[in-house]
Scaffold this motif. Structure first.
Motif, mmCIF file in Angstrom:
data_model
loop_
_atom_site.group_PDB
_atom_site.id
_atom_site.type_symbol
_atom_site.label_atom_id
_atom_site.label_comp_id
_atom_site.label_asym_id
_atom_site.label_seq_id
_atom_site.Cartn_x
_atom_site.Cartn_y
_atom_site.Cartn_z
ATOM 1 N N MET A 290 -2.212 10.119 -8.232
ATOM 2 C CA MET A 290 -2.840 9.065 -7.431
ATOM 3 C C MET A 290 -4.268 8.855 -7.939
ATOM 4 S SD MET A 290 -0.638 8.509 -4.894
ATOM 5 C CE MET A 290 0.806 9.276 -4.242
ATOM 6 N N PRO B 112 0.882 4.429 3.069
ATOM 7 C CA PRO B 112 -0.459 3.934 3.383
ATOM 8 C C PRO B 112 -1.382 4.966 4.039
ATOM 9 C CG PRO B 112 1.186 2.334 4.020
ATOM 10 C CD PRO B 112 1.929 3.556 3.613
ATOM 11 N N THR C 82 -1.396 13.968 -1.934
ATOM 12 C CA THR C 82 -1.359 12.709 -1.178
ATOM 13 C C THR C 82 0.026 12.079 -1.285
ATOM 14 O OG1 THR C 82 -3.692 12.323 -1.686
ATOM 15 C CG2 THR C 82 -2.435 10.433 -0.926
ATOM 16 N N ALA D 24 0.833 -1.220 0.000
ATOM 17 C CA ALA D 24 0.000 0.000 0.000
ATOM 18 C C ALA D 24 0.860 1.259 0.000
ATOM 19 C CB ALA D 24 -0.967 0.019 1.180
ATOM 20 N N THR D 25 2.000 1.194 -0.678
ATOM 21 C CA THR D 25 2.926 2.316 -0.691
ATOM 22 C C THR D 25 3.476 2.553 -2.093
ATOM 23 O OG1 THR D 25 3.643 1.502 1.457
ATOM 24 C CG2 THR D 25 4.951 3.248 0.508
ATOM 25 N N SER D 26 3.018 3.597 -2.754
ATOM 26 C CA SER D 26 3.543 3.910 -4.097
ATOM 27 C C SER D 26 5.044 4.170 -4.029
ATOM 28 C CB SER D 26 2.898 5.170 -4.661
ATOM 29 O OG SER D 26 1.538 5.050 -4.749
ATOM 30 N N ARG E 221 -6.109 0.489 -4.352
ATOM 31 C CA ARG E 221 -5.933 1.758 -5.064
ATOM 32 C C ARG E 221 -4.450 2.072 -5.296
ATOM 33 N NH1 ARG E 221 -8.073 4.114 -0.013
ATOM 34 N NH2 ARG E 221 -6.392 5.147 1.092
ATOM 35 N N THR E 222 -3.588 1.590 -4.391
ATOM 36 C CA THR E 222 -2.158 1.829 -4.602
ATOM 37 C C THR E 222 -1.690 1.113 -5.872
ATOM 38 O OG1 THR E 222 -1.895 1.974 -2.217
ATOM 39 C CG2 THR E 222 0.111 1.770 -3.495
ATOM 40 N N ASP F 152 -7.145 0.620 0.262
ATOM 41 C CA ASP F 152 -5.867 1.308 0.117
ATOM 42 C C ASP F 152 -4.915 0.442 -0.719
ATOM 43 O OD1 ASP F 152 -3.808 3.077 0.391
ATOM 44 O OD2 ASP F 152 -3.431 2.690 2.512
ATOM 45 N N THR G 9 -6.411 6.674 -5.616
ATOM 46 C CA THR G 9 -6.815 7.424 -4.418
ATOM 47 C C THR G 9 -7.984 8.349 -4.745
ATOM 48 O OG1 THR G 9 -4.540 7.351 -3.652
ATOM 49 C CG2 THR G 9 -5.960 9.019 -2.658
ATOM 50 N N VAL H 226 -2.809 7.758 3.442
ATOM 51 C CA VAL H 226 -2.831 9.219 3.359
ATOM 52 C C VAL H 226 -4.058 9.700 2.574
ATOM 53 C CG1 VAL H 226 -1.541 11.267 2.670
ATOM 54 C CG2 VAL H 226 -0.352 9.294 3.536
ATOM 55 N N GLY H 227 -4.520 8.859 1.644
ATOM 56 C CA GLY H 227 -5.704 9.224 0.872
ATOM 57 C C GLY H 227 -6.891 9.518 1.772
ATOM 58 N N GLY I 128 2.775 9.116 -1.115
ATOM 59 C CA GLY I 128 2.646 7.712 -1.513
ATOM 60 C C GLY I 128 2.926 6.720 -0.416
ATOM 61 N N ASN J 196 -2.712 3.280 -8.567
ATOM 62 C CA ASN J 196 -1.872 4.491 -8.590
ATOM 63 C C ASN J 196 -0.599 4.270 -9.397
ATOM 64 O OD1 ASN J 196 -3.612 5.923 -6.984
ATOM 65 N ND2 ASN J 196 -2.473 5.632 -5.083
HETATM 66 N N1 ASP Z 1 -1.461 4.299 -0.203
HETATM 67 C C1 ASP Z 1 -1.558 5.157 -1.331
HETATM 68 C C2 ASP Z 1 -0.271 5.165 -2.110
HETATM 69 O O1 ASP Z 1 0.777 4.983 -1.553
HETATM 70 C C3 ASP Z 1 -1.942 6.556 -0.947
HETATM 71 C C4 ASP Z 1 -3.338 6.540 -0.390
HETATM 72 O O2 ASP Z 1 -4.286 6.554 -1.170
HETATM 73 O O3 ASP Z 1 -3.513 6.508 0.820
HETATM 74 O O4 ASP Z 1 -0.299 5.336 -3.298
#
Ligand code: ASP
Length: 423
Positions: free
Chosen positions: A313, A358, A354, A277-279, A393-394, A390, A316, A360-361, A356, A397
């Protein structure tokens, strides 16, 4: 990096257990202790309420400084790229366009599935809801983007104004380069502090989620279950549409490459993004894969991928679009066409702000809610199931970053299609 992965998976499981535990506790209380004044006053409206809302407030505390610093750093990075000229402008253009498309997809899916219908939040609402919005003219709305006093905007959390000011500061930092190195370092380090703070607040998520979900379910019983599943399904459907539809059409139209082959090659990077969950942590792997399997030169990807992991993102913003529709429906608030356009604009800006990492979105979601006058308590509703979303979506992203990068490389004439055709 590995450490991040381990920690993330540990926390994910904890949050998931908290979600289940909270739901079971809430349902039991609803059926067996609904009448008990003690349970209502001390547990539901006491402990659960205070801890749950306390957690939301901690998240709200992060919004202004996090977005402010992250945007200054993001804009400074973009300004830096002037040497890259055309590539920089095209990349940013694609990033913004795909994000806007993503929000539009999300709003449409949300309005078709209507996840929030049937969830009457007024039943468990004891906190004050947002003050009714005064109607402001379009001209005023436009003018309001420019801060008269940036310090007041920061203090009052006027996010659009904060964003405008942060972007200007970032661009100037990049322009003045060495002359302002100290200030640039300051914001970069403050950004690191805010990211660390976010991680710390997120470590409390299992407790926060348990209390929020237990309180929701103790007021609504099983009634809360179906809308929550519908919300989850809506986000996942919109993510799938963006990833397998929008991106692949763009890829085919702009480069002629096979979407299925592209997705196959990207699958390991997507799985990595999904599990962490971390871009940000995915940047090296994304650059490597694009070079070795897709044929994008590092000259381009080493600039576009980190930039994308910071400002692009799409996944997100999809969650944010669906969340807006869901919470508006749950609270019985009607969204006007102007509201929907505002959501597209703020969710796109929120995606830039946001970081990248976990969750933060979920933090920047507060600013999207604010822009259309939705109560931030609504975030509590979706927080419990956000961890799983999360992860999904990551993955989207980073796929968005990869697709835009491939298109830009193709337009630059440096995409090596031989590499892409190889198995
Ligand atoms: N976890 C997402 C990311 O790292 C950011 C988020 O949507 O919270 O891309």
């Amino acid at each position: 990096m590995e450490e991040t992965g381990k920690k993330t998976i540990g926390l994910t499981t904890q949050i998931f257990l908290a979600l289940l535990g909270g739901a079971v506790t809430g349902i039991l209380l609803y059926f067996f202790a609904g009448e008990s004044a003690f349970v209502q006053d001390v547990l539901v409206d006491g402990v659960f309420y205070v801890v749950g809302q306390g957690f939301i407030r901690l998240m709200q505390m992060l919004v202004v400084p996090l977005v402010f610093c992250s945007l200054i750093c993001g804009a400074a990075a973009i300004g830096d790229s002037q040497a890259l000229g055309k590539i920089g402008v095209r990349t940013i253009g694609f990033y913004l366009a795909t994000t806007m498309l993503a929000v539009a997809v999300a709003l449409t899916v949300g309005m078709v599935i209507r996840p929030g219908l049937g969830l009457d939040m007024s039943a468990i609402q004891t906190v004050e809801t947002a003050a009714p919005k005064e109607k402001v003219s379009f001209a005023e709305t436009l003018l309001n983007i420019i801060p008269q006093n940036p310090i007041a905007s920061l203090a009052q959390g006027e996010m659009l104004q904060v964003i405008v000011f942060a972007l200007i500061v970032g661009v100037i930092l990049a322009k003045l380069q060495d002359k302002v190195q100290m200030v640039t370092n300051f914001f970069q380090q403050f950004n690191d502090i805010m990211m660390e703070m976010t991680m710390m607040v997120m470590a409390l998520a299992p407790v926060g989620v348990f209390c929020l979900i237990a309180r929701t379910f103790s007021g609504l019983g099983f009634d809360a279950m179906i809308p929550m599943f519908k919300y989850m399904a809506s986000v996942l459907i919109a993510l799938a549409l963006q990833c397998c539809g929008v991106y692949q059409i763009l890829l085919k139209v702009f480069t002629g490459l096979s979407p299925v082959r592209f997705l196959k090659k990207m699958a390991p990077v997507m799985s990595f993004a999904f599990s962490t969950a971390t871009s940000t942590a995915t940047i090296p792997m994304n650059i490597d894969t694009l070079e070795e399997k897709v044929g994008v030169s590092r000259r381009i990807s080493s600039f576009t991928i980190p930039l994308g992991a910071t400002i692009n993102m799409d996944g997100t913003s999809i969650m944010q679009g669906v969340a807006v529709v869901f919470v508006a429906q749950a609270f019985g608030i009607t969204l006007t066409p102007v509201d929907l356009l505002t959501v597209i604009a703020t969710a796109t800006l929120a995606s830039i702000g946001t970081a990248g990492i976990p969750s933060v979105g979920l933090v920047t979601l507060a600013m999207v809610f604010d822009s259309v006058g939705l109560p931030t308590e609504g975030i509590g509703l979706i927080m419990g199931i956000d961890r799983i979303l999360d992860m999904a979506r990551t993955a989207v992203n980073i796929t968005g970053d990869a697709v835009c990068t491939t298109i830009v490389a193709h337009q630059d004439g440096t995409l090596d299609k031989e590499v892409f055709r190889r198995d």
